[in-house]
Scaffold this active site. Structure first.
Site, PDB file in Angstrom:
ATOM      1  N   GLY A  24       0.809  -1.208   0.000  1.00  0.00           N
ATOM      2  CA  GLY A  24       0.000   0.000   0.000  1.00  0.00           C
ATOM      3  C   GLY A  24       0.844   1.261   0.000  1.00  0.00           C
ATOM      4  CG  ASP A  82      -1.539   3.232   3.543  1.00  0.00           C
ATOM      5  OD1 ASP A  82      -1.197   2.364   2.713  1.00  0.00           O
ATOM      6  OD2 ASP A  82      -2.369   3.000   4.448  1.00  0.00           O
ATOM      7  CB  THR A 133     -10.000   1.963   7.660  1.00  0.00           C
ATOM      8  OG1 THR A 133     -10.355   3.299   7.315  1.00  0.00           O
ATOM      9  CG2 THR A 133     -11.194   1.048   7.452  1.00  0.00           C
TER      10      THR A 133
END
Length: 257
Positions: free
Chosen positions: A106, A108, A131
């Site tokens: 990912g 991020d 999340t």
């Protein structure tokens, strides 16, 4: 100025940088239906609130986990007439990722790893409370090597309340004791302290797997609920709510060199 966008599943963090200085930051809900025009209007409102002109933005750097919104943010860059860089596919040459399938990591997590190594040293362990609760591991060479993904606090709370009708929404606060004396306290112990205990356990295991260097690994908490969880554990050396945005900035700067 650089506009850095950290697009999560639940929230979008936006940071405006003048060089290495974070001039201003905002958070807004991630709405999968937003168009580039709606995003542009949101930005205009945020900037006007602090007397900043959108004309000062010279580039937009993006890290996101919602593919359908990538096109819309790219459209915002076109409307602003500035370059657009996507962390991951566009920036692989300036990031250190040692994983079997680097393209699957990912954006991020890449940004977190870059910022952790640059700002706090390597090896380091990032615990990102979004999340999902992500643990991102940087080895002594400064390479992202993997980590862990667990359900985030919000997901856990939603699952608990949806399956147990008597459990209403509980504020995410640190309980005073590990023995909850009523239902609200008991849920807070399970969710908040439980998340902290999970972080402690996984960080300990990761340290052992890193070997001798793992003993000195810096542990950084980030994400929307990092401050809450950090108040009930001593496992974190640093709490940095802007770590991902800083990583996006650092990656952008490397692209310019």
């Amino acid at each position: 100025m650089l506009l850095a966008i950290d697009l999560g599943n639940t929230q979008t963090a936006i940071g405006l940088f003048n060089g290495s200085e974070l001039v201003q930051s905002w958070r807004m809900p991630t709405d999968h239906t937003f168009t580039k025009d709606e995003l542009h209007v949101r930005l205009l409102g945020y900037f006007q609130m602090y007397g900043i002109s959108l004309a000062q933005v010279s580039a937009l750097a993006f890290a996101g986990v919602v593919p359908q919104l990538l096109r819309e943010w790219r459209g915002v860059a076109v409307q602003l007439g500035v370059p657009f860089v996507q962390v991951g596919s566009d920036t692989a040459a300036v990031t250190k990722v040692d994983a079997p399938h680097p393209a699957e990591v990912g954006a991020d997590r890449i940004a977190n790893a870059v910022a952790a190594a640059e700002l706090y040293g390597a090896p380091s362990i990032v615990v990102d409370f979004g999340t999902a609760t992500n643990l991102d591991v940087v080895d002594a060479r400064g390479y992202y090597i993997g980590g862990a993904i667990a359900p985030g606090i919000g997901i856990s709370m939603d699952a608990l309340s949806s399956r147990a009708a008597k459990l209403a929404s509980v504020p995410m606060e640190v309980p005073a004791h590990a023995i909850g004396r009523n239902t609200v306290e008991a849920v807070q112990v399970g969710i908040v302290m439980g998340t902290a205990a999970m972080a402690e356990g996984l960080v300990g295991r990761i340290r052992r797997e890193l070997g001798e260097t793992g003993r000195n690994a810096q542990v950084i908490a980030t994400g929307g609920l990092a401050g809450v969880v950090a108040n009930c554990t001593e496992v974190f050396d640093h709490v940095d709510q802007q770590l991902t945005l800083q990583g996006i900035r650092l990656i952008w700067e490397r692209m310019q060199e």
